[in-house]
Every structure is written in structure tokens, then in C-alpha cells.
Design an enzyme around this catalytic site. Structure first.
Site, PDB file in Angstrom:
ATOM      1  N   ALA A   6     -17.245 -33.242  35.043  1.00 49.21           N
ATOM      2  CA  ALA A   6     -17.658 -31.840  34.978  1.00 49.21           C
ATOM      3  C   ALA A   6     -19.170 -31.773  35.101  1.00 49.21           C
ATOM      4  O   ALA A   6     -19.890 -32.362  34.285  1.00 49.21           O
ATOM      5  CB  ALA A   6     -17.191 -31.221  33.666  1.00 49.21           C
ATOM      6  N   MET A   7     -19.668 -31.071  36.114  1.00 50.69           N
ATOM      7  CA  MET A   7     -21.103 -31.033  36.387  1.00 50.69           C
ATOM      8  C   MET A   7     -21.603 -29.591  36.291  1.00 50.69           C
ATOM      9  O   MET A   7     -21.310 -28.754  37.142  1.00 50.69           O
ATOM     10  CB  MET A   7     -21.397 -31.627  37.758  1.00 50.69           C
ATOM     11  CG  MET A   7     -20.900 -33.068  37.899  1.00 50.69           C
ATOM     12  SD  MET A   7     -21.344 -33.841  39.475  1.00 50.69           S
ATOM     13  CE  MET A   7     -23.128 -34.042  39.257  1.00 50.69           C
ATOM     14  N   SER A   8     -22.359 -29.305  35.233  1.00 51.73           N
ATOM     15  CA  SER A   8     -22.844 -27.946  34.991  1.00 51.73           C
ATOM     16  C   SER A   8     -24.039 -27.580  35.845  1.00 51.73           C
ATOM     17  O   SER A   8     -24.374 -26.402  35.990  1.00 51.73           O
ATOM     18  CB  SER A   8     -23.222 -27.795  33.514  1.00 51.73           C
ATOM     19  OG  SER A   8     -24.349 -28.608  33.224  1.00 51.73           O
ATOM     20  N   VAL A  11     -29.142 -31.667  33.438  1.00 48.27           N
ATOM     21  CA  VAL A  11     -29.475 -33.079  33.454  1.00 48.27           C
ATOM     22  C   VAL A  11     -28.423 -33.928  32.743  1.00 48.27           C
ATOM     23  O   VAL A  11     -28.104 -35.044  33.172  1.00 48.27           O
ATOM     24  CB  VAL A  11     -30.881 -33.312  32.840  1.00 48.27           C
ATOM     25  CG1 VAL A  11     -30.931 -32.857  31.388  1.00 48.27           C
ATOM     26  CG2 VAL A  11     -31.305 -34.765  32.970  1.00 48.27           C
ATOM     27  N   SER A  13     -25.038 -33.580  32.305  1.00 50.20           N
ATOM     28  CA  SER A  13     -23.808 -33.848  33.057  1.00 50.20           C
ATOM     29  C   SER A  13     -24.084 -34.693  34.291  1.00 50.20           C
ATOM     30  O   SER A  13     -23.240 -35.492  34.717  1.00 50.20           O
ATOM     31  CB  SER A  13     -23.117 -32.535  33.440  1.00 50.20           C
ATOM     32  OG  SER A  13     -23.954 -31.723  34.234  1.00 50.20           O
ATOM     33  N   CYS A 101     -14.709 -22.450  24.320  1.00 47.73           N
ATOM     34  CA  CYS A 101     -14.860 -22.906  25.706  1.00 47.73           C
ATOM     35  C   CYS A 101     -14.484 -24.373  25.835  1.00 47.73           C
ATOM     36  O   CYS A 101     -13.780 -24.765  26.772  1.00 47.73           O
ATOM     37  CB  CYS A 101     -16.293 -22.671  26.176  1.00 47.73           C
ATOM     38  SG  CYS A 101     -16.574 -23.089  27.914  1.00 47.73           S
ATOM     39  N   CYS A 200     -23.565 -18.328  26.754  1.00 44.95           N
ATOM     40  CA  CYS A 200     -23.817 -18.335  28.193  1.00 44.95           C
ATOM     41  C   CYS A 200     -23.497 -17.001  28.856  1.00 44.95           C
ATOM     42  O   CYS A 200     -24.134 -16.635  29.839  1.00 44.95           O
ATOM     43  CB  CYS A 200     -23.043 -19.465  28.864  1.00 44.95           C
ATOM     44  SG  CYS A 200     -21.247 -19.276  28.853  1.00 44.95           S
TER      45      CYS A 200
END
Length: 359
Positions: A6-8, A11, A13, A101, A200
Site C-alpha cells: 500500500a503506497m500512500s 516516505v 510507505s 480506516c 484526512c
């Protein structure tokens, strides 16, 4: 292993995905688009899931040399996180949307899709550690070495099954500076990107304004502990247990001491305020219990009720599949229904539950 990272776009992730790939796993990066109305750019260091974040994640994946996709999970996020947040506040409770979440999106919806596509594990940039004690032992969730960034509290609701299918490569880093230095050494352009924080989906940080815009005005009375009306409000959803500022009370208490929110009753639209000692309790009652290992009555634990709080020593006084009761060694303040209770033994998560009330 075949790993879904999972790449948000941040830095943490990016470094986690890079470390998973370096460890020899077959890694595929995915960015979760959680909002249908994403701004082009972040507002300062608030918020996430913007177009800018998706682009940063793509560049990081390209640098690492892994495939990259964007998945639209905005419907799931709205239904399972945002609507839950609103309904909980409307009911006079205090939810933690980051917990929801992690539970319902990052380690439910994402894990479900990963399983369907044949992935063995999900990798994220959370600050926590997974350890396996002894041959054939079950994986357990532990605090991060970096206590300032520790996220084991918000991850506890994922449960032991999801823990066994997760990778948290950042758990052994002592500082965030170490992570940034590694990102820079790997040529990842997000090495100096600021952290996101707060909620968020409330990018401007005005949670009270967001609640009022979403739930509308529901005027009611503010009472003192004796039942005297001392003010009015525009909605109980604008208050949380333990709140001191923004109460809208026009005159001070007779003894001159500060007042705090000690009770919220949405059905009568009443908010009760009182002295700080009315907030203190040593008895916690929780439901929706998730256990990582067997608990027993009388077992000594540390109890934590806030993501960035500290664990308070105590003992388990009752435990079942539905209910959990804890007696603390010393009183704590600001316990509110809807908060997540996480129990630790040393640095190991042993249970999580949802607080219902003070006993």
C-alpha cells in the site's frame, strides 16, 4: 512471497515497499484513492489521497522498479469510515477514524482484494512490529521501536489473522530521520515530504465545522452538574467528553475552576459540564472484543485509550467474547464511549475493544 504494498505517496510507505522488494518478495504497489473529490495538492501537511500523492506514489514505484496501480476505494471509505464517524458523533460517542480506516479499509477491503488476486501478504509503512516467538508460533503485534511514531494502537483492531498476513518493515527504525535518510539514499523523491496528520477527510483541520456542515444544527442546552441551564449549543456533535475549550458558556463556575464536558445526551440534546474530577475513573467497560491471545481475570496489563497516549497499568477483571472490564491502578481522565481500548503486555498487543462507558 507475493506482496501487495500500500503506497500512500509518503516516505514511510515508499521505504516499506522498497525494503519488501529488496527482501526478495514479488511486490506490486497500489495507491488507495479514498476520496471522490480529491484536491490537486495537499493543504500544508494535512490530508492525504490527493492527485499529488498518487503521482508521488507512482514515481516511488518506478524508482523501486515495481508495478503500480491506483484502486478506487472511495465508496468503501465513505460508507465505512466517514459515515461511521458522523453517526458516532451524532450518537454522542467519540470515534477514531484512523482506527476505523485501518480496520475496515487497509486491513479488510484491501486484504480482501489482495487475497482474491492471489497475494500472500500486505505491506504498509506503519510503525509497528510483527514477531513470531519460537518455531510454529503465532505472529504477534508489538509496538514500534520508535515510540514517537508507534501505530500499534490503531492497528490493534485488525486482529490476529490480518497480522499474520502483514508486513511492517519500519517497525525496527528508531527515528523518522532514519527512514528519511534511507529514502534519500534510495533516490526516492518523497524523502523530504512532510507528514500528513489529523483527519484526512477534514483537510482544513476544522472537525467541528465539518460535523456541523454534515449533520446540521441541532440546538440544545448546556447544563452544570446540578442540572442548571448555563448555556446553549448548536449540536451535541460539537462536543467530546473531556473537552474544555469552545464550550460557549458565558459565565464562570462559582468556584472559578474550569469546566469540562462530562456527559453528552443526544436524545435530549443536552451537554453536561463539570469539574475535572468528574472525568476521572479507574474502571473501564468495553465491547466488541478482539483478542490476540488468551486473557484471564486478574491478568496484569497496560490499558491505552488514545493513539498518542500512554498505557496505564491495570488488571483484567472480566473477559468474554463480548465484554471486557479493566480496573486501573490509577485514575485516567476523558474516557468516552466509542474510543478504542487497547491492552498491552510489555510492548505486545494482547487485545482491543470499543469503550462503552466508565463503570
Amino acid at each position: 512471497m507475493k506482496v501487495l504494498a500500500a503506497m500512500s505517496g509518503g516516505v514511510d510507505s515508499a521505504v516499506a515497499a522498497a525494503r519488501a522488494a529488496e527482501a526478495g518478495h514479488e511486490v506490486v504497489g497500489v495507491h488507495m484513492a479514498l476520496s471522490k473529490n480529491r484536491d490537486q495538492n495537499r493543504t500544508g501537511s494535512r490530508g492525504c489521497c490527493t492527485v499529488e500523492d498518487a503521482s508521488d506514489a507512482r514515481r516511488a514505484a518506478d524508482r523501486i522498479g515495481i508495478p503500480y496501480y491506483v484502486w478506487d476505494l472511495s465508496d468503501d471509505f465513505h460508507d465505512l469510515v466517514v459515515e461511521d464517524f458522523l453517526s458516532e458523533y451524532a450518537a454522542g460517542r467519540t470515534p477514531n477514524p484512523c482506527v476505523r480506516c485501518n480496520e475496515r479499509i487497509k486491513f479488510a477491503s484491501l486484504m480482501e482484494r489482495a487475497t482474491a488476486l492471489g497475494f500472500d501478504a500486505v505491506c504498509t509503512g506503519h510503525y509497528a512490529s510483527i514477531r513470531t516467538d519460537g518455531p510454529g508460533g503465532a505472529p504477534s503485534l508489538h509496538r514500534s521501536r520508535n515510540m514517537d511514531k508507534d501505530q500499534s494502537y490503531v492497528l490493534a483492531v485488525m486482529g490476529p489473522e490480518a497480522v499474520g498476513r502483514s508486513l511492517f518493515p519500519l517497525g525496527e527504525y528508531a527515528t523518522k530521520d532514519e527512514v528519511r535518510a534511507e529514502a534519500q539514499a534510495r533516490g526516492l523523491g518523497v524523502s523530504t515530504k512532510p507528514d500528513s496528520y489529523d483527519i484526512c477527510f477534514v483537510a482544513d483541520g476544522d472537525t467541528r465545522g465539518f460535523l456541523e456542515r454534515s449533520l446540521g444544527q441541532r440546538p440544545g442546552e448546556i447544563l452544570d452538574e446540578a442540572g442548571e441551564v448555563i448555556g446553549t449549543h448548536q449540536g451535541t456533535h460539537g462536543f467530546t467528553i473531556g473537552q474544555r475549550k469552545g464550550l460557549g458558556i458565558q459565565h464562570p463556575a462559582a468556584d472559578g475552576r474550569p469546566r469540562y464536558v462530562v456527559d453528552i445526551d443526544p436524545s435530549s440534546r443536552q451537554v453536561v459540564v463539570g469539574a475535572a474530577e468528574l472525568l476521572s475513573t479507574r474502571e473501564l467497560v468495553a465491547t466488541d472484543v478482539i483478542t490476540f491471545e488468551e486473557l484471564t481475570e486478574g491478568q496484569e496489563i497496560g490499558a491505552q485509550i488514545r493513539a498518542h497516549g500512554e498505557a496505564t497499568p491495570g488488571v483484567v477483571t472480566a473477559i468474554s467474547t463480548r465484554d471486557l472490564r479493566v480496573r486501573l491502578e490509577s485514575p485516567i481522565r476523558g474516557v468516552a464511549p466509542g474510543q478504542t481500548l487497547v491492552l498491552y503486555v510489555e510492548d505486545r498487543v494482547v487485545a482491543a475493544a470499543t469503550l462503552e462507558r466508565r463503570a
